[in-house]
Scaffold this motif. Structure first.
Motif, PDB file in Angstrom:
ATOM      1  N   LEU A 162       0.533  20.934  40.490  1.00 15.83           N
ATOM      2  CA  LEU A 162       0.329  22.592  41.037  1.00 15.83           C
ATOM      3  C   LEU A 162       0.220  21.280  41.636  1.00 15.83           C
ATOM      4  CD1 LEU A 162      -0.250  24.765  42.286  1.00 15.83           C
ATOM      5  CD2 LEU A 162      -2.360  24.840  41.559  1.00 15.83           C
ATOM      6  N   GLY A 163      -0.107  20.121  42.466  1.00 14.33           N
ATOM      7  CA  GLY A 163      -0.204  19.547  43.910  1.00 14.33           C
ATOM      8  C   GLY A 163       0.556  19.524  43.929  1.00 14.33           C
ATOM      9  N   HIS A 164       1.729  18.527  42.712  1.00 16.18           N
ATOM     10  CA  HIS A 164       2.776  17.716  43.605  1.00 16.18           C
ATOM     11  C   HIS A 164       3.625  18.733  43.986  1.00 16.18           C
ATOM     12  CE1 HIS A 164       6.605  15.951  43.396  1.00 16.18           C
ATOM     13  NE2 HIS A 164       7.902  17.080  42.449  1.00 16.18           N
ATOM     14  N   ARG A 165       4.099  20.091  43.364  1.00 16.08           N
ATOM     15  CA  ARG A 165       5.361  21.445  43.723  1.00 16.08           C
ATOM     16  C   ARG A 165       4.208  22.382  45.367  1.00 16.08           C
ATOM     17  NH1 ARG A 165       9.503  21.184  42.256  1.00 16.08           N
ATOM     18  NH2 ARG A 165       9.762  23.415  42.651  1.00 16.08           N
ATOM     19  N   LEU A 166       3.008  22.267  45.758  1.00  9.83           N
ATOM     20  CA  LEU A 166       2.080  22.416  46.753  1.00  9.83           C
ATOM     21  C   LEU A 166       2.785  21.928  47.246  1.00  9.83           C
ATOM     22  CD1 LEU A 166       1.102  24.653  48.538  1.00  9.83           C
ATOM     23  CD2 LEU A 166      -1.096  23.341  47.573  1.00  9.83           C
ATOM     24  N   ARG A 167       2.978  20.146  47.884  1.00 11.28           N
ATOM     25  CA  ARG A 167       4.029  19.173  48.676  1.00 11.28           C
ATOM     26  C   ARG A 167       4.404  19.741  48.859  1.00 11.28           C
ATOM     27  NH1 ARG A 167      -0.041  16.397  45.719  1.00 11.28           N
ATOM     28  NH2 ARG A 167       1.002  14.852  44.365  1.00 11.28           N
ATOM     29  N   LEU A 168       5.566  20.045  47.828  1.00 12.13           N
ATOM     30  CA  LEU A 168       7.271  19.991  48.199  1.00 12.13           C
ATOM     31  C   LEU A 168       7.561  21.299  49.052  1.00 12.13           C
ATOM     32  CD1 LEU A 168       8.802  18.933  44.889  1.00 12.13           C
ATOM     33  CD2 LEU A 168       9.190  17.178  46.466  1.00 12.13           C
ATOM     34  N   PHE A 169       6.900  22.701  48.185  1.00 13.74           N
ATOM     35  CA  PHE A 169       7.028  23.375  49.200  1.00 13.74           C
ATOM     36  C   PHE A 169       6.284  23.630  50.858  1.00 13.74           C
ATOM     37  CE2 PHE A 169       5.545  27.961  50.106  1.00 13.74           C
ATOM     38  CZ  PHE A 169       5.800  28.370  49.918  1.00 13.74           C
ATOM     39  N   LYS A 170       4.998  23.177  50.626  1.00  5.36           N
ATOM     40  CA  LYS A 170       4.702  22.997  52.261  1.00  5.36           C
ATOM     41  C   LYS A 170       6.080  22.171  52.936  1.00  5.36           C
ATOM     42  CE  LYS A 170       0.333  21.963  52.634  1.00  5.36           C
ATOM     43  NZ  LYS A 170      -1.086  22.085  52.608  1.00  5.36           N
ATOM     44  N   ALA A 171       6.917  21.054  52.010  1.00  6.49           N
ATOM     45  CA  ALA A 171       7.006  20.286  52.894  1.00  6.49           C
ATOM     46  C   ALA A 171       8.545  21.036  54.208  1.00  6.49           C
ATOM     47  CB  ALA A 171       7.698  18.627  52.871  1.00  6.49           C
ATOM     48  N   GLU A 172       9.246  21.945  52.836  1.00  9.70           N
ATOM     49  CA  GLU A 172       9.861  22.610  52.936  1.00  9.70           C
ATOM     50  C   GLU A 172      10.262  23.858  54.043  1.00  9.70           C
ATOM     51  OE1 GLU A 172      10.985  23.862  49.129  1.00  9.70           O
ATOM     52  OE2 GLU A 172      12.169  21.853  48.310  1.00  9.70           O
ATOM     53  N   LEU A 173       8.497  23.829  54.428  1.00 10.49           N
ATOM     54  CA  LEU A 173       8.699  24.964  55.017  1.00 10.49           C
ATOM     55  C   LEU A 173       9.223  25.755  56.301  1.00 10.49           C
ATOM     56  CD1 LEU A 173       4.730  26.226  53.961  1.00 10.49           C
ATOM     57  CD2 LEU A 173       7.028  27.814  53.304  1.00 10.49           C
ATOM     58  N   PRO A 174       8.627  24.829  57.021  1.00 14.70           N
ATOM     59  CA  PRO A 174      10.056  24.520  58.244  1.00 14.70           C
ATOM     60  C   PRO A 174      11.459  24.359  57.978  1.00 14.70           C
ATOM     61  CG  PRO A 174       8.357  22.630  58.425  1.00 14.70           C
ATOM     62  CD  PRO A 174       7.902  23.882  57.166  1.00 14.70           C
ATOM     63  N   GLU A 175      12.073  24.586  57.215  1.00 14.55           N
ATOM     64  CA  GLU A 175      13.736  24.800  56.746  1.00 14.55           C
ATOM     65  C   GLU A 175      14.020  26.186  56.616  1.00 14.55           C
ATOM     66  OE1 GLU A 175      14.540  21.967  54.062  1.00 14.55           O
ATOM     67  OE2 GLU A 175      14.262  20.265  55.320  1.00 14.55           O
ATOM     68  N   ARG A 176      12.598  26.486  55.208  1.00 18.59           N
ATOM     69  CA  ARG A 176      12.846  27.471  55.199  1.00 18.59           C
ATOM     70  C   ARG A 176      13.000  28.917  56.005  1.00 18.59           C
ATOM     71  NH1 ARG A 176      10.524  28.010  48.971  1.00 18.59           N
ATOM     72  NH2 ARG A 176      11.246  29.974  49.212  1.00 18.59           N
ATOM     73  N   LYS A 177      11.863  28.492  57.043  1.00 18.58           N
ATOM     74  CA  LYS A 177      11.433  30.178  58.012  1.00 18.58           C
ATOM     75  C   LYS A 177      13.048  29.890  58.996  1.00 18.58           C
ATOM     76  CE  LYS A 177       6.929  29.905  57.427  1.00 18.58           C
ATOM     77  NZ  LYS A 177       5.355  29.487  58.200  1.00 18.58           N
ATOM     78  N   ALA A 178      13.763  28.690  59.083  1.00 19.19           N
ATOM     79  CA  ALA A 178      14.592  29.259  60.477  1.00 19.19           C
ATOM     80  C   ALA A 178      15.778  29.764  59.977  1.00 19.19           C
ATOM     81  CB  ALA A 178      15.165  27.453  60.627  1.00 19.19           C
TER      82      ALA A 178
END
Length: 70
Positions: free
Chosen positions: A54-70
């Protein structure tokens, strides 16, 4: 005696198409409604998630958020 299932709390939810399809697929496979599926997931969150994963997947998700919001 099991707890009564009363869906008394409602909140607006926004999710991606992929998340929406996955939720509905899970609900269909489990033969329950999407509301019941979300209730199950959150009531049993600790027992159905792996803390390390869960921690690993959450870090990956948070790292991708700026790209996904664009």
């Amino acid at each position: 005696m099991p707890k009564r299932l009363r869906l008394t709390r409602r909140f607006p939810v926004a999710m991606t198409n992929d998340a929406y399809r996955r939720l509905n697929r899970f609900a269909q496979e489990a033969e329950i409604s999407p509301d019941e599926a979300l209730t199950f997931i959150f009531e049993h969150f600790n027992s159905i998630t792996d803390d390390d994963n869960l921690g690993h997947r959450l870090r990956l998700f948070k790292a991708e958020l700026p790209e996904r919001k664009a």
